[in-house]
Design an enzyme around this catalytic site. Structure first.
Site, PDB file in Angstrom:
ATOM      1  N   GLY A  12       0.822  -1.217   0.000  1.00  0.00           N
ATOM      2  CA  GLY A  12       0.000   0.000   0.000  1.00  0.00           C
ATOM      3  C   GLY A  12       0.847   1.253   0.000  1.00  0.00           C
ATOM      4  N   GLY A  40      -5.770   5.813   2.092  1.00  0.00           N
ATOM      5  CA  GLY A  40      -5.526   7.254   2.097  1.00  0.00           C
ATOM      6  C   GLY A  40      -4.765   7.540   0.818  1.00  0.00           C
ATOM      7  CD  GLN A 223      -6.838  -1.257   1.261  1.00  0.00           C
ATOM      8  OE1 GLN A 223      -7.652  -1.886   0.627  1.00  0.00           O
ATOM      9  NE2 GLN A 223      -7.111  -0.055   1.729  1.00  0.00           N
TER      10      GLN A 223
HETATM   11  P1  GDP Z   1      -1.543   5.718  -2.098  1.00  0.00           P
HETATM   12  O1  GDP Z   1      -2.246   5.201  -0.896  1.00  0.00           O
HETATM   13  O2  GDP Z   1      -0.973   4.622  -2.946  1.00  0.00           O
HETATM   14  O3  GDP Z   1      -2.374   6.683  -2.906  1.00  0.00           O
HETATM   15  O4  GDP Z   1      -0.297   6.545  -1.548  1.00  0.00           O
HETATM   16  P2  GDP Z   1      -0.300   7.592  -0.309  1.00  0.00           P
HETATM   17  O5  GDP Z   1      -0.942   8.845  -0.756  1.00  0.00           O
HETATM   18  O6  GDP Z   1      -0.819   6.962   0.921  1.00  0.00           O
HETATM   19  O7  GDP Z   1       1.243   7.740  -0.060  1.00  0.00           O
HETATM   20  C1  GDP Z   1       2.108   8.208  -1.040  1.00  0.00           C
HETATM   21  C2  GDP Z   1       2.790   9.482  -0.502  1.00  0.00           C
HETATM   22  O8  GDP Z   1       3.892   9.787  -1.311  1.00  0.00           O
HETATM   23  C3  GDP Z   1       1.887  10.707  -0.550  1.00  0.00           C
HETATM   24  O9  GDP Z   1       2.220  11.564   0.502  1.00  0.00           O
HETATM   25  C4  GDP Z   1       2.238  11.326  -1.901  1.00  0.00           C
HETATM   26  O10 GDP Z   1       1.995  12.726  -1.932  1.00  0.00           O
HETATM   27  C5  GDP Z   1       3.707  11.047  -1.957  1.00  0.00           C
HETATM   28  N1  GDP Z   1       4.274  10.840  -3.296  1.00  0.00           N
HETATM   29  C6  GDP Z   1       3.697  10.272  -4.389  1.00  0.00           C
HETATM   30  N2  GDP Z   1       4.593  10.174  -5.391  1.00  0.00           N
HETATM   31  C7  GDP Z   1       5.743  10.677  -4.927  1.00  0.00           C
HETATM   32  C8  GDP Z   1       7.060  10.825  -5.487  1.00  0.00           C
HETATM   33  O11 GDP Z   1       7.351  10.442  -6.604  1.00  0.00           O
HETATM   34  N3  GDP Z   1       8.004  11.388  -4.673  1.00  0.00           N
HETATM   35  C9  GDP Z   1       7.738  11.818  -3.409  1.00  0.00           C
HETATM   36  N4  GDP Z   1       8.737  12.349  -2.708  1.00  0.00           N
HETATM   37  N5  GDP Z   1       6.523  11.685  -2.857  1.00  0.00           N
HETATM   38  C10 GDP Z   1       5.551  11.111  -3.597  1.00  0.00           C
HETATM   39  P1  IMO Z   2      -3.783   2.655   0.640  1.00  0.00           P
HETATM   40  O1  IMO Z   2      -4.954   2.455  -0.307  1.00  0.00           O
HETATM   41  C1  IMO Z   2      -1.148   0.924   3.636  1.00  0.00           C
HETATM   42  C2  IMO Z   2      -2.890  -2.066   6.327  1.00  0.00           C
HETATM   43  C3  IMO Z   2      -3.019  -1.708   7.786  1.00  0.00           C
HETATM   44  C4  IMO Z   2      -2.886  -3.084   8.410  1.00  0.00           C
HETATM   45  C5  IMO Z   2      -3.622  -3.973   7.442  1.00  0.00           C
HETATM   46  C6  IMO Z   2      -5.072  -4.250   7.811  1.00  0.00           C
HETATM   47  O2  IMO Z   2      -3.673   4.027   1.156  1.00  0.00           O
HETATM   48  O3  IMO Z   2      -2.535   2.123   0.020  1.00  0.00           O
HETATM   49  P2  IMO Z   2      -7.301  -2.819   7.762  1.00  0.00           P
HETATM   50  O4  IMO Z   2      -7.643  -1.493   8.357  1.00  0.00           O
HETATM   51  O5  IMO Z   2      -7.459  -2.885   6.279  1.00  0.00           O
HETATM   52  O6  IMO Z   2      -8.016  -3.956   8.425  1.00  0.00           O
HETATM   53  O7  IMO Z   2      -5.732  -3.031   8.090  1.00  0.00           O
HETATM   54  O8  IMO Z   2      -3.585  -3.302   6.186  1.00  0.00           O
HETATM   55  N1  IMO Z   2      -3.529  -1.109   5.387  1.00  0.00           N
HETATM   56  C7  IMO Z   2      -2.845  -0.255   4.620  1.00  0.00           C
HETATM   57  N2  IMO Z   2      -1.516   0.005   4.547  1.00  0.00           N
HETATM   58  N3  IMO Z   2      -2.002   1.534   2.785  1.00  0.00           N
HETATM   59  C8  IMO Z   2      -3.322   1.267   2.828  1.00  0.00           C
HETATM   60  O9  IMO Z   2      -4.187   1.763   1.909  1.00  0.00           O
HETATM   61  C9  IMO Z   2      -3.802   0.368   3.805  1.00  0.00           C
HETATM   62  N4  IMO Z   2      -5.019  -0.103   4.133  1.00  0.00           N
HETATM   63  C10 IMO Z   2      -4.834  -1.011   5.084  1.00  0.00           C
HETATM   64  O10 IMO Z   2      -1.995  -0.833   8.183  1.00  0.00           O
HETATM   65  O11 IMO Z   2      -1.534  -3.484   8.403  1.00  0.00           O
HETATM   66 MG    MG Z   3      -2.248   5.470   1.192  1.00  0.00          MG
END
Ligand code: GDP
Ligand code: IMO
Ligand code: MG
Length: 427
Positions: A12, A40, A223
């Site tokens: 994730g 998120g 995830q």
């Molecule tokens: P998602 O759950 O897969 O949408 O990813 P998240 O948003 O939880 O986490 C990715 C984080 O990395 C976020 O804070 C993004 O703003 C940041 N991010 C995405 N791409 C890049 C990148 O290429 N470089 C850096 N430094 N940050 C990035």
């Molecule tokens: P995105 O979409 C990272 C992890 C939790 C925990 C396990 C089970 O942002 O990539 P849950 O609440 O689903 O029962 O938790 O999965 N987890 C994630 N880790 N990114 C996510 O979503 C996650 N959604 C759940 O931390 O280990």
């Molecule tokens: Mg995320």
């Protein structure tokens, strides 16, 4: 037309939100297929940062329809208070652009309490759940006790709700868990009133009809593949199918209707929550990755565990998903290291293997690394792939040669614009 799928190949937080937003101009429809507010997804543009939990990441583009599919579990409180309110403030007309499957299941306040109670009872063995009620909601779904979006306008809705809550209250007695239902219910029913104002659809029919009339669809995963309920490191997983098959069940797409599968991965690894993480670095290097990558959860704010890239894990995820293109995120975070490592194999019980065995206890799986020369230059202002250092190109080519899938995009920062394309890659 076929639907393309974008999903995470690690644990994730690979950057799915950013890339869905970047790719949305190519699509008429973006549809989330599983997960819920445990996700998120962060997007950045025009100096603003937005975090989405249930709403698809195509929502900021005017002509794109966004669908919350049947495979998603919805907490009306998160959807209303944490997402819709901010989106409306940002000028997004969500009532015309966001469609919700009638078959998506609802997270009740008591699902959240059950999640918290179950985690507390597990003590040191806890999953590290996001405490959003995901597990208990999917349990009620598969146990055929759940409540769906389509039920909220039915005259029996309150009766159904009360019946399920009464059952949960009995379960909570088992855990001896204390909770304040009245306060939680008040905001939940406010969320339900908001949800009633959105358009409810049979999303499987809507999406298949759209494809048959030449519309383009991008399915957005949540995830990552290594958190999949079937193939992740069970029990340290989430409760849905995060892999490509989840797009079929979570949107009603036949397997033959899947087109490109975009597999997204960080140039290193992170994991939040418990469970095996072979390349985890519990040292200064791990802390440097955390600091430079700002590796703190978008949903819970928890520090993410960090480590080097894990090729056996990526190979496994590529196999499960049928990935056609790889997208490499956060390459900028690797700037400044003298040496960068990639795990190519594991040592396990005296043998060298390239897969994760069924049962591994901490410390039993020893990563075998290949070292690469690092680079010092800051990548965040790069505007073309040719601006990247030769050392990074070697790093990318090595990964491609091992995975046999082209890396067609490299991300060098969180902003939409910090996205570089590798055209005509051949491997
Ligand atoms: P998602 O759950 O897969 O949408 O990813 P998240 O948003 O939880 O986490 C990715 C984080 O990395 C976020 O804070 C993004 O703003 C940041 N991010 C995405 N791409 C890049 C990148 O290429 N470089 C850096 N430094 N940050 C990035
Ligand atoms: P995105 O979409 C990272 C992890 C939790 C925990 C396990 C089970 O942002 O990539 P849950 O609440 O689903 O029962 O938790 O999965 N987890 C994630 N880790 N990114 C996510 O979503 C996650 N959604 C759940 O931390 O280990
Ligand atoms: Mg995320």
């Amino acid at each position: 037309m076929k639907a393309d799928v974008l999903l995470g190949l690690q644990w994730g937080d690979e950057g799915k939100g950013k890339i869905v937003d970047v790719l949305t101009p190519n699509y008429d429809i973006v549809a989330r297929f599983q997960g819920g507010p445990n996700a998120g997804h962060t997007l950045e543009f025009n100096g603003q940062k937005h975090v989405l939990h249930t709403v698809p990441s195509g929502i900021f583009h005017d002509r794109c329809i966004n669908i919350i599919g049947n495979g998603v579990v919805i907490d009306p409180v998160t959807l209303y208070k944490k997402e819709a309110t901010n989106l409306i403030k940002a000028g997004v007309d969500i009532k015309s652009k966001l469609l919700v499957s009638k078959k998506a299941h609802l997270i009740l306040p008591t699902h959240r309490f059950l999640d918290a109670a179950s985690e507390a009872a597990k003590g040191k063995e806890k999953i590290g759940s996001t405490l959003k009620g995901i597990g208990p909601t999917y349990m009620d779904k598969t146990g055929r006790n759940g409540i769906r979006v389509g039920d909220i306008t039915h005259p029996d809705f309150k009766k159904k709700y009360d019946f399920l809550v009464a059952k949960h209250a009995e379960l909570l007695k088992f855990y001896e868990f204390e909770y304040d239902l009245a306060a939680a219910e008040k905001e939940w029913f406010e969320g339900i009133e908001f949800l009633k104002e959105l358009q409810h659809i049979d999303s499987e029919i809507y999406i298949n009809h759209a494809l048959s009339t030449g519309k383009s669809v991008l399915a957005e995963g949540a995830q990552g593949s290594l958190l999949d309920i079937e193939f992740g490191s069970y029990p340290f997983v989430t409760s849905s199918n995060t892999i490509c098959a989840g797009a079929c069940t979570g949107l009603g797409l036949a397997p033959s209707k899947i087109g490109e599968v975009f597999g997204i991965f960080k140039a290193y690894c992170t994991r939040v929550g418990s469970g095996p993480f072979p390349t985890e670095l519990n040292d200064e290097t791990g802390q440097t990755l955390r600091d430079k990558g700002n590796e703190y959860g978008s949903t819970t704010g928890r520090p993410r565990r960090c480590g080097w890239l894990d090729l056996p894990a990526l190979k496994y995820a590529i196999m499960l998903n049928g990935v056609t293109r790889l997208l490499m995120m956060k390459a900028d975070v690797l700037s400044g290291f003298d040496t960068i490592k990639i795990c190519t194999h594991y040592k396990f019980e005296g043998a060298t293997i390239d897969y994760m065995p069924y049962n591994v206890n901490e410390g039993e799986l020893i990563p075998v690394y290949r070292e690469f020369k690092g680079w010092k230059q800051n990548l965040t202002n790069a505007t073309s792939i040719s601006d990247l250092p030769a050392e990074l190109e070697l790093y990318i080519r090595y990964i491609e040669s091992q995975l046999n899938v082209p890396i067609t995009l490299v991300s060098v920062g969180p902003d939409r614009k910090q996205t570089l394309y590798r055209e005509n890659v051949t491997i």
